[in-house]
Structure formats: C-alpha cells, structure tokens
Design a protein around this motif. Structure first.
Motif, PDB file in Angstrom:
ATOM      1  N   MET A   1      42.893  37.567  40.342  1.00 24.82           N
ATOM      2  CA  MET A   1      41.688  38.388  40.493  1.00 24.82           C
ATOM      3  C   MET A   1      41.187  38.285  41.927  1.00 24.82           C
ATOM      4  O   MET A   1      40.976  37.193  42.441  1.00 24.82           O
ATOM      5  CB  MET A   1      40.616  37.866  39.525  1.00 24.82           C
ATOM      6  CG  MET A   1      39.360  38.681  39.546  1.00 24.82           C
ATOM      7  SD  MET A   1      38.085  37.941  38.504  1.00 24.82           S
ATOM      8  CE  MET A   1      38.783  38.205  36.878  1.00 24.82           C
ATOM      9  N   SER A   2      41.039  39.393  42.589  1.00 27.75           N
ATOM     10  CA  SER A   2      40.628  39.387  43.987  1.00 27.75           C
ATOM     11  C   SER A   2      39.099  39.309  44.077  1.00 27.75           C
ATOM     12  O   SER A   2      38.388  39.506  43.097  1.00 27.75           O
ATOM     13  CB  SER A   2      41.111  40.649  44.687  1.00 27.75           C
ATOM     14  OG  SER A   2      40.404  41.764  44.185  1.00 27.75           O
ATOM     15  N   LEU A   3      38.644  39.048  45.273  1.00 28.96           N
ATOM     16  CA  LEU A   3      37.201  38.989  45.484  1.00 28.96           C
ATOM     17  C   LEU A   3      36.554  40.319  45.121  1.00 28.96           C
ATOM     18  O   LEU A   3      35.491  40.371  44.507  1.00 28.96           O
ATOM     19  CB  LEU A   3      36.919  38.639  46.953  1.00 28.96           C
ATOM     20  CG  LEU A   3      35.464  38.291  47.264  1.00 28.96           C
ATOM     21  CD1 LEU A   3      35.035  37.062  46.495  1.00 28.96           C
ATOM     22  CD2 LEU A   3      35.279  38.076  48.750  1.00 28.96           C
TER      23      LEU A   3
ATOM     24  N   GLU B   1      37.489  42.428  42.907  1.00 31.28           N
ATOM     25  CA  GLU B   1      37.385  42.522  41.456  1.00 31.28           C
ATOM     26  C   GLU B   1      36.163  41.778  40.946  1.00 31.28           C
ATOM     27  O   GLU B   1      35.441  42.258  40.086  1.00 31.28           O
ATOM     28  CB  GLU B   1      38.636  41.951  40.790  1.00 31.28           C
ATOM     29  CG  GLU B   1      39.840  42.869  40.839  1.00 31.28           C
ATOM     30  CD  GLU B   1      41.032  42.229  40.168  1.00 31.28           C
ATOM     31  OE1 GLU B   1      40.881  41.709  39.055  1.00 31.28           O
ATOM     32  OE2 GLU B   1      42.121  42.216  40.776  1.00 31.28           O
ATOM     33  N   PHE B   2      35.945  40.573  41.480  1.00 29.81           N
ATOM     34  CA  PHE B   2      34.763  39.798  41.079  1.00 29.81           C
ATOM     35  C   PHE B   2      33.490  40.613  41.295  1.00 29.81           C
ATOM     36  O   PHE B   2      32.624  40.685  40.436  1.00 29.81           O
ATOM     37  CB  PHE B   2      34.661  38.509  41.892  1.00 29.81           C
ATOM     38  CG  PHE B   2      35.490  37.388  41.363  1.00 29.81           C
ATOM     39  CD1 PHE B   2      35.275  36.871  40.089  1.00 29.81           C
ATOM     40  CD2 PHE B   2      36.498  36.842  42.124  1.00 29.81           C
ATOM     41  CE1 PHE B   2      36.040  35.834  39.605  1.00 29.81           C
ATOM     42  CE2 PHE B   2      37.277  35.805  41.642  1.00 29.81           C
ATOM     43  CZ  PHE B   2      37.050  35.300  40.386  1.00 29.81           C
TER      44      PHE B   2
ATOM     45  N   GLY C   1      32.331  36.637  30.859  1.00 25.28           N
ATOM     46  CA  GLY C   1      32.303  35.541  31.804  1.00 25.28           C
ATOM     47  C   GLY C   1      33.123  34.340  31.410  1.00 25.28           C
ATOM     48  O   GLY C   1      33.295  33.418  32.202  1.00 25.28           O
TER      49      GLY C   1
ATOM     50  N   ASP D   1      36.864  33.088  29.013  1.00 25.21           N
ATOM     51  CA  ASP D   1      38.179  33.671  28.755  1.00 25.21           C
ATOM     52  C   ASP D   1      38.095  34.766  27.701  1.00 25.21           C
ATOM     53  O   ASP D   1      38.896  35.702  27.710  1.00 25.21           O
ATOM     54  CB  ASP D   1      39.162  32.588  28.321  1.00 25.21           C
ATOM     55  CG  ASP D   1      39.473  31.635  29.457  1.00 25.21           C
ATOM     56  OD1 ASP D   1      40.142  32.069  30.411  1.00 25.21           O
ATOM     57  OD2 ASP D   1      39.009  30.489  29.420  1.00 25.21           O
TER      58      ASP D   1
ATOM     59  N   ALA E   1      38.749  48.362  30.132  1.00 25.48           N
ATOM     60  CA  ALA E   1      39.741  48.118  31.177  1.00 25.48           C
ATOM     61  C   ALA E   1      39.643  49.267  32.164  1.00 25.48           C
ATOM     62  O   ALA E   1      39.861  50.418  31.807  1.00 25.48           O
ATOM     63  CB  ALA E   1      41.144  48.045  30.581  1.00 25.48           C
TER      64      ALA E   1
ATOM     65  N   SER F   1      40.876  50.659  35.769  1.00 24.93           N
ATOM     66  CA  SER F   1      41.779  50.618  36.923  1.00 24.93           C
ATOM     67  C   SER F   1      41.281  51.601  37.962  1.00 24.93           C
ATOM     68  O   SER F   1      41.066  52.773  37.657  1.00 24.93           O
ATOM     69  CB  SER F   1      43.210  50.997  36.514  1.00 24.93           C
ATOM     70  OG  SER F   1      43.839  49.938  35.847  1.00 24.93           O
TER      71      SER F   1
ATOM     72  N   GLY G   1      36.469  42.689  29.463  1.00 25.55           N
ATOM     73  CA  GLY G   1      37.261  43.711  30.104  1.00 25.55           C
ATOM     74  C   GLY G   1      37.854  43.212  31.383  1.00 25.55           C
ATOM     75  O   GLY G   1      37.935  42.000  31.624  1.00 25.55           O
ATOM     76  N   ASP G   2      38.191  44.141  32.202  1.00 28.33           N
ATOM     77  CA  ASP G   2      39.084  43.858  33.295  1.00 28.33           C
ATOM     78  C   ASP G   2      38.915  44.988  34.304  1.00 28.33           C
ATOM     79  O   ASP G   2      38.848  46.146  33.923  1.00 28.33           O
ATOM     80  CB  ASP G   2      40.507  43.899  32.713  1.00 28.33           C
ATOM     81  CG  ASP G   2      41.505  43.145  33.542  1.00 28.33           C
ATOM     82  OD1 ASP G   2      41.080  42.408  34.450  1.00 28.33           O
ATOM     83  OD2 ASP G   2      42.705  43.279  33.279  1.00 28.33           O
TER      84      ASP G   2
ATOM     85  N   THR H   1      40.994  46.342  37.603  1.00 26.06           N
ATOM     86  CA  THR H   1      42.235  46.143  38.337  1.00 26.06           C
ATOM     87  C   THR H   1      42.400  47.263  39.343  1.00 26.06           C
ATOM     88  O   THR H   1      41.763  48.306  39.236  1.00 26.06           O
ATOM     89  CB  THR H   1      43.446  46.152  37.396  1.00 26.06           C
ATOM     90  OG1 THR H   1      43.418  47.356  36.624  1.00 26.06           O
ATOM     91  CG2 THR H   1      43.411  44.970  36.449  1.00 26.06           C
ATOM     92  N   ARG H   2      43.270  47.021  40.306  1.00 24.85           N
ATOM     93  CA  ARG H   2      43.576  48.058  41.285  1.00 24.85           C
ATOM     94  C   ARG H   2      44.728  48.898  40.763  1.00 24.85           C
ATOM     95  O   ARG H   2      45.733  48.363  40.296  1.00 24.85           O
ATOM     96  CB  ARG H   2      43.938  47.411  42.625  1.00 24.85           C
ATOM     97  CG  ARG H   2      44.009  48.382  43.768  1.00 24.85           C
ATOM     98  CD  ARG H   2      43.821  47.668  45.096  1.00 24.85           C
ATOM     99  NE  ARG H   2      44.781  46.594  45.278  1.00 24.85           N
ATOM    100  CZ  ARG H   2      46.035  46.790  45.686  1.00 24.85           C
ATOM    101  NH1 ARG H   2      46.474  47.992  45.953  1.00 24.85           N
ATOM    102  NH2 ARG H   2      46.850  45.768  45.839  1.00 24.85           N
ATOM    103  N   GLY H   3      44.565  50.195  40.806  1.00 22.42           N
ATOM    104  CA  GLY H   3      45.612  51.075  40.314  1.00 22.42           C
ATOM    105  C   GLY H   3      45.058  52.477  40.202  1.00 22.42           C
ATOM    106  O   GLY H   3      43.879  52.710  40.460  1.00 22.42           O
TER     107      GLY H   3
END
Lengths: 323, 323
Positions: A1-3, A5-6, A27, A29, A88, A90, A120-121, A123-125
C-alpha cells in the motif's frame, strides 16, 4: 500500500458514519459486524468499469452514486434491509478532488439508506469500482426469482426505459453526461441513467405482497425472462401497458421509447409478481410510497416471455464504445 | 449482462461447492446466508490489478490463487473462520481457457479452506480481481491490531522476504513468473510470490494465545508499524532474528535478503504479539502446525518500530512497472 493509497483511504474513511452493529470498522485487517439474531444475510456484488458501464466523462459524483445504487437495487430486489458494504476502488491517479466528489455521491446514497462502508481497498489501475453489499432479512422471507406462480400479475415500479433513452441520446450526440442538460426532459433522463433510485423501501414492503422479484438491470425482457425461467412458468406481457415517461416519449418518440422500455438496461426498477387479490394493497402501497406500480401482464403456464408485437428478446448489452 | 458474461459466470458457478449455511447461492439478485448465532462477521476486501499487483505475464492459476489468498490472509489475521466470498472479475476478453485456469487456482484454495463463492460479477475491462471475504468469529474473540501490550513478545510465522525476493529476481530478469523456475531456490521464491499460503489455521489457534495480530502484506516494518500505532506502544526488533529462507539468502545474499524481510510486501505471514508466558504454548503450536513461529522482538512503551541498524521504515510499494 503506497502513501497515496493511505491518504485516499483516509479521505473516504472520514466520510463514513456509524451503526450500532459495527464492532470494528475500517482500519484493521477486517471489519467486525454483529448480525441480527434469526436473520439471514443477503450478499451481492456488482462492478462498474469506466468506458464499459458508464461513459468516461461521467462526473465523479454520479459514478459514486451509481456504484452503490446498483448494489442497493439488488438488496431491494430481495426485500432485504441494507446494512454494510465494501468498496474496491481502482484509480489511474490519486486525485483528491475526484475522490471527494465520488464520496459525495456514494455517501449521499449510503446515508439515505443507512448502509455503512466497513472496508475496501484503493488501488492504482484503470477506473473500476466494485461494491459488495450485505443486507439482512428474516429467514425464509426474502423475495426470490424462482417463486412466481401461475395466475400472478406482473408488476413494475416507476417508469421503464429512461436510462436507455439517455444512453441513446448520448450516443447520438444529443446529451452531455458530464453536465446538467439544458432541456428538462433530457436532464430527467440523464438523472435516471446516472443517479438511479434503488427501490429499497419498496422491496422491503413487497415481502408482504409479492411472490417473486428482480431488479431491472439488464432490461425488462431479459430480467422477466430470469423470473420465468427460474420459476418454471411463462409471462404474457401487455406491451401497451408499459409505464413510459413523458420525457422519454418527448425525446425519442413512441416507438423508440417502447423499445427502450422493453430492452433497455440500467432502469433499477423492480419487476415482481403477486396474486391478483393483492391489487388493492399494491395500489395503496404505491400511493404511500409516491411511486407508481403498474400491472404489465400475467404469469401463465409454459415458458418464455410473450406479448403482442414483441421484438426479439435478446438481453441488454451494457454501454460499450466497441459493441 | 452480455451473453459472454453469462457463459463465463456459468463456468465459474459450476465450480462452486456447497455449505449448509447457504440458503441460496449464485443466481438470484443476492445470495442468502445463515450466519451462526452469537458470532460476529469478519469482512474484508482486496483487489489485484494486472500490472500493478502482479506482472501481466502471471499465469491464470496463480492469479486465481493469489486473489483469494490475500483475502483469506486478512481473515486469518483476525482469527476468523472463512465462510463466504464474492468475486468481481474484470476481463479484457472472454477466454474460456483463461477462466478455467483461473478457477483452478481460486477453487483449489477455496475448497482447502471451506470458503464458498456466493456471488459476484464478470465484466469487460482491464484485468482486475476484487474479492470480498466474510468469516465468522465468536463475539469479542477476534485478533485486532490495537491490542498489543507492553512486555509482549513479537512473533512472525514462516519466513519473511521471499515474495519480495522473487520480485527482485523478476525485475533483474533472473526469474520468469510465467513458468516453473529452473533452479529449486528460484521456484520456491516464485511460489511464495504467486501462491502464498494464508495462515488461516494459525490465525484461529492464535485467538487463545495472542493479543494483537496483522498479516504482512505491506512489509514487516509497515505492518508492525500499524500494530504499534493502533496499540499506542513501540516495538523493539531484533533484526538478526528475522526468519529468512535459505532460498532467499542463496538467491540474493544476506544483506538484500534482510532488506526483503524487513520491507518486502506480499509475504502473507502473520505478525502477532503475545505475553512472554505463552512461549511454550506457541512453540508447541508451531510443531503441531509444522509452521515455524519466531520471536523477533518485544513491545515496549513509546512509539514507532526500533532496532539496531534499522533502515528507513517506509512502506512497501506494490509491484509497479513505473515506480
């Protein structure tokens, strides 16, 4: 996880509300949730991809709204109460302004229906949005596709074909999805395509009256086709009774409007079947919810969807730049 | 939903097993699930994008495996029993052979851990896979990040850094992720990157022994950093004790191996804290599960992650072609 993303997750997390049945939210798992005793979970997942399910120029607010709406609509079709969801997301680039506008749309609808984002999540995409929504419903009480009975009336909520109409106008260069439309009719259709209203309250009320239900995401013919196939029955449509908005007729004419109503996707109205002795109760419900409910045919013995002058009942193809 | 989507969904649906607590599986607007009385739900969602989270040439089996593994790992970190999941699958083209191989990997792991696919979506778009996994855990018994206590030992399962090592070898052109590697060491590392083993059994057992837990997806320093930040404590690492595989040391040398173990992501081992009087029990557990558990430091008062010769503790950046 990149900064990055945080930071994006923090922007979204800051917008989430609260529910008493969430022991631990975003926050960790995983989130920890306390389901209601004696109830079942209704779980559904739907994805929207840019350029496939919506034009790339669609504003972030509308994308956020629709991403949740299509999932709430599935819960509505089961008669379930919305509870929790995951997202999720992206994104090709981490743009705070886009995420904020997306969150405005997503949480406007989430707060309206008391569904809480619990995980959730990001992401880059390429731009893509997947939601899993969880609702609750008393065991054995959910509305299913496989419970239509011979002799049932077939009903739909609202009006049909508006979203497909907006898509046709866009394809013809007559509607800009990125901006409020000039003409009132066009703006009404644009709203129906980009900000559909999931029929959550209706779905919960229908548990008392309906046998089978589905939400119209792929088009009336395709979705009613699912009900009759799963229930082992046929449908006789009265095509002239399909509820079509004046905005759609004004924009595209009677013939195209009817085609949109039969085959157009993305309506997110409910199609359901109910015994004939429920008609009075359903008309009263329509009044109470200020939402038209229209009888459009009958369930009969046999198979397939039938009706006068019915065109080929191929399923709806989602918006696509390369069909 | 296009015809191609229907066919793909059918290929996946045909592979799903059964669970007694699933009242209605794939095929309606939502699945209907019966959660266990008195238990909480653990819900997590993770996405993998081609070219961002795995090299584009990664085989379909490994993509299917890893898609589910990263989510099972989150349930493991909570000490939850896996139950149900949804899958959102975006595919650029509808290739049956690819979907079958993907399903081989996905369901090999799903069947192993008795998690049932109950819904989802296949859409056309750049290759992207989102899973939402739902587990169950007795109320109040879940392992959280915020429960580490001063004086706790810090433990990790398995070996650290292998996945990051495989990624470095791939970046150096020394490992082909698309094929079984020639050298045994390289193949071991390739497996650790592409087919991680979520520590599901360990997580459930740890509820009896551990205070706090997290899965190592972003790198030990980053993930242990989450535990100490949420728990309001500090960590003192004994860097020389980090468990590193012979394969990783052989492939990259001692110094790079240590760096991978500290900062490399994608390990999906568990990092947890437990009181010192649990050491014997944890060694016995390691024996029973045939899975090494290694003490790597202590929880102390303060904040942050400390240790001799510790490099900067920036978070793991996922695989990326354009870092």
């Amino acid at each position: 996880m990149s900064l990055a993303e945080f930071l994006l997750i923090d922007r979204i997390r800051a917008r989430t509300g609260a529910r008493a049945d969430v022991a631990l939210g975003i926050g960790d798992d995983a989130a920890l949730l306390q389901p209601r005793a004696g109830e079942q979970l209704a779980v559904t997942a739907d994805t929207l991809n840019s350029g496939v399910h919506f034009p790339p120029e669609t504003p972030a607010f509308e994308i956020g709204w629709k991403t949740l709406a299509v999932n709430l609509s599935d819960l509505a079709a089961m008669g379930a109460r919305p509870a929790w969801c995951t997202l999720a997301l992206s994104l090709p680039t981490a743009e705070a302004a886009w995420v904020d506008a997306f969150a405005d749309g997503f949480f406007a609808l989430a707060d309206e229906h008391d569904i809480l984002l619990v995980g959730g999540d990001t992401t880059r995409g390429p731009l893509s949005l997947s939601v899993t929504a969880i609702g609750q419903v008393a065991a054995g009480q959910a509305l299913r596709r496989d419970a239509a009975q011979v002799g049932d009336d077939i009903w739909v909520s609202g009006t049909l074909g508006d979203a497909a109409g907006a898509l046709r106008l866009w394809q013809q260069g007559r509607l800009d999805v990125a901006a409020v439309a000039a003409a009132d009719d066009h703006e009404q259709l644009r709203q129906r395509l980009l900000c559909p209203l999931p029929r959550v309250k209706l779905g919960q009320r229908l548990r008392a009256y309906a046998h089978a239900a589905i939400d119209i995401s792929d088009g009336l013919l395709a979705d009613l086709g699912h009900i009759v196939a799963r229930s082992g029955v046929a449908a006789q449509l009265e095509v002239d009774t399909l509820p079509v908005s004046a905005a759609l007729r004004n924009a595209l004419g009677r013939e195209q409007a009817r085609d949109c109503a039969l085959r157009g996707g993305d309506d997110y109205e409910l199609c359901f079947t109910a015994a004939a002795d429920q008609r009075d109760a359903l008309h009263a419900l329509a009044n109470m919810l200020a939402l038209p409910l229209t009888r459009i045919g009958r369930i009969t013995a046999g198979q397939g969807v039938h009706g006068d002058n019915l065109p080929g009942a191929d399923g709806y193809q989602h918006f696509s730049p390369t069909p």
